[in-house]
Design an enzyme around this catalytic site. Structure first.
Site, short mmCIF file in Angstrom:
data_model
loop_
_atom_site.label_atom_id
_atom_site.label_comp_id
_atom_site.label_asym_id
_atom_site.label_seq_id
_atom_site.Cartn_x
_atom_site.Cartn_y
_atom_site.Cartn_z
N LYS A 78 10.87 11.68 0.73
CA LYS A 78 9.85 11.87 1.77
C LYS A 78 10.31 12.96 2.74
O LYS A 78 11.50 12.99 3.11
CB LYS A 78 9.62 10.53 2.49
CG LYS A 78 8.49 10.55 3.52
CD LYS A 78 8.29 9.17 4.16
CE LYS A 78 7.12 9.15 5.12
NZ LYS A 78 6.90 7.81 5.75
N SER A 158 2.03 6.08 5.71
CA SER A 158 2.28 7.51 5.74
C SER A 158 3.01 8.04 4.50
O SER A 158 2.98 9.24 4.26
CB SER A 158 3.10 7.87 6.99
OG SER A 158 4.38 7.30 6.95
N SER A 182 4.16 1.81 6.35
CA SER A 182 4.06 3.08 5.59
C SER A 182 4.72 3.09 4.22
O SER A 182 4.55 4.06 3.49
CB SER A 182 4.64 4.22 6.42
OG SER A 182 3.69 4.64 7.35
N1 GLN Z 1 -0.13 3.39 9.74
C1 GLN Z 1 0.80 3.07 10.78
C2 GLN Z 1 0.73 4.12 11.86
O1 GLN Z 1 -0.04 5.01 11.74
C3 GLN Z 1 2.19 2.92 10.25
C4 GLN Z 1 2.85 4.20 9.99
C5 GLN Z 1 4.25 4.03 9.52
O2 GLN Z 1 4.66 2.94 9.12
N2 GLN Z 1 5.01 5.10 9.61
O3 GLN Z 1 1.42 4.06 12.82
#
Ligand code: GLN
Length: 492
Positions: A78, A158, A182
């Protein structure tokens, strides 16, 4: 023999050791898949040279009998992990062109274990999002499609580049990070497995920070065994991260067992939210049946503060983000916008206006607001108190049961563009994943089945602090019984 790119970590590792193929053949096969899958936009940068170099080392190591745990296995990384000598962007223009001088601890451990890197995976910008649409490098397209349709779907977020690349067989496995879901939500959307360990298991050193009290690295892969192998290589104490846990890393792969006799599985009643689609309910029941069949006892439990978790997360995470992202000022790294005649303040403002995307700016504004003098007690302090109550709910539940089972997300993958105009609608996606993040607990998603449109649905298992083994074992019990073999039809 199966196509090399159909294999996961264990299959590659074992086949390479048995002399069925060379590491170079593996690297070439996946480099080819990465190039052939460009339409998915899963990568911000491809790094075939890194994968080939690691493969050549692995082939020599096999000849001299010096194999390491991940020799012969290439991975996707990532683009939130700093990789020395390779651009790291967090999917933001703010960091475009930033080439770290140092390696994140997690990637350093993976490379020391023999793994190579196929490329840096696309993601939501600074890991903020649930669909990959906030990336400054364009959204990722899920390899999955509704049966009989061709509308582009979100791969989740994400870590959406990771989930898309794995399910499309561009990489055998990948790193992800999980602040509020995410790893788990994109895994659920694409029919793969993903585990976020206990907060502090994986070092955060060299991972671009979003919300430091929640950020955790973790593993994404085709199955539970591969998650165990990858997580084992990623985990461990790191003095460079003050929140790193100084505990030994268990041998999760050799500890895998799907016999759940004597185990109690909690079903939190508050996760049965209003308006939950019947298909999600049915999936949950299927998961319950799988775990009962594996010998576990099913117990209903209560986590009374669950319905405050989402609101609490969307105060705490932006608060921490607004502070963490203050460092992007045009002075030290990444973008610098210096309009004619600009003074220092003008440069800060111009750089941040040009470098951050809309969702990142929204979070910075929310975070700055909840931390501001007049509102700190009303929002941030209150949220910290509620967070403690959420964690206490879990402690109480884990006095009665060993792990908890819930759906991973309230729906299957949605279409690109379907929720991007409405941030609140997007945030609701995280309703089932955020509570475990708030409590720092290990949690994983495993595929449970397909919905009526042919899209994958995931089941979430949440465990006690440091009980990744219990989580993996329950995941394995579901994996062995759910019979999930679906994969996206190749159209790219
Ligand atoms: N979807 C969540 C957010 O937008 C979690 C994102 C994440 O875990 N990095 O904050």
């Amino acid at each position: 023999m199966a196509d090399i790119t159909d294999l996961g970590i264990a299959g590659l590792r074992d086949g390479f050791r048995a002399g069925e193929f060379s590491a170079r053949e593996v690297a070439d096969a996946f480099n080819g898949a990465v190039a052939a899958g460009r339409v998915l936009n899963a990568f911000i940068a491809e790094t075939p040279d890194h994968a080939i170099a690691a493969a050549e080392v692995a082939d020599r190591a096999r000849a001299s009998g010096e194999l390491r745990p991940l020799s012969g296995v290439p991975l996707g990384i990532k683009d939130l992990f700093c990789t020395a000598g390779y651009q790291t962007t967090a999917a933001s223009h703010m960091l475009e062109g930033f080439v770290p001088q140092y390696e994140s601890t997690v990637t350093a451990q993976l490379f020391a274990a023999g793994a190579g890197m196929l490329g840096k995976l696309n993601m939501d910008q600074f890991a903020m999002g649930s669909s990959n649409e906030t990336s400054a490098f364009g959204n990722v397209i899920s390899p999955w499609r509704v049966a009989g349709g061709n509308a582009p779907l979100a791969p989740g977020g994400s870590s959406g580049g990771s989930s898309a690349a794995i399910s499309a067989r561009l990489v055998p496995a990948a790193t992800g990070t999980d602040t509020g879901g995410s790893i788990r939500q994109p895994a659920a959307f694409t029919g793969i497995s993903g585990i976020k360990p206990t907060y502090g298991r994986c070092s955060r050193f060299g991972i671009v920070a979003f919300a430091s009290s929640l950020d955790q690295a973790g593993a994404m892969a085709h199955d539970v065994r591969d998650c165990a192998i990858l997580l084992e290589a990623m985990s461990g104490f790191d003095p460079k991260d003050s929140t790193s846990l100084d505990v030994s890393v268990p041998k999760w792969e050799s500890g895998l067992s799907s016999d759940l006799k004597g185990k109690k599985i909690g079903i939190p009643r508050e996760y049965r939210v209003d308006g939950m689609p019947a298909e999600i309910d049915a999936l949950w029941q299927k998961g319950i049946d799988c775990l009962r069949d594996a010998g576990a006892e099913i117990v209903e439990v209560s986590l009374p503060h669950t319905h405050h978790a989402l609101a609490t997360y969307y105060i705490i995470a932006p608060a921490e983000a607004s502070s963490n992202l203050a460092r992007y000022d045009g002075v030290r790294y990444g973008l610098r916008e210096l309009p004619d005649g600009a003074n220092l303040q003008d440069m800060y403002a111009a750089t941040r206006a040009a470098g951050f995307g809309a969702e990142v700016k929204r979070r910075i504004l929310i975070g700055t607001y909840v931390l501001s003098a007049g509102f700190y007690d009303a929002y941030y302090n209150k949220a910290q108190k509620v967070r403690a109550l959420i964690a206490r709910d879990f402690e109480d539940a884990f006095r009665q049961v060993d792990v908890l089972l819930t759906p991973t997300a309230p729906s299957a993958a949605f279409a690109l563009g379907e929720k991007s105009a409405d941030p609140l609608e997007m945030y609701l996606n995280d309703v089932f994943t955020v509570p475990a993040s708030m409590a720092g607990l290990p949690a994983m998603s495993v595929p449970g089945g397909l919905d009526s449109r042919g899209l994958p649905l995931g089941l979430q298992i949440i465990g006690r602090p440091l009980d990744e083994q219990g989580v993996l074992n329950a995941g394995l019990a579901i994996e062995e019984r759910a019979g999930f073999t679906a994969r996206p039809e190749k159209w790219w």
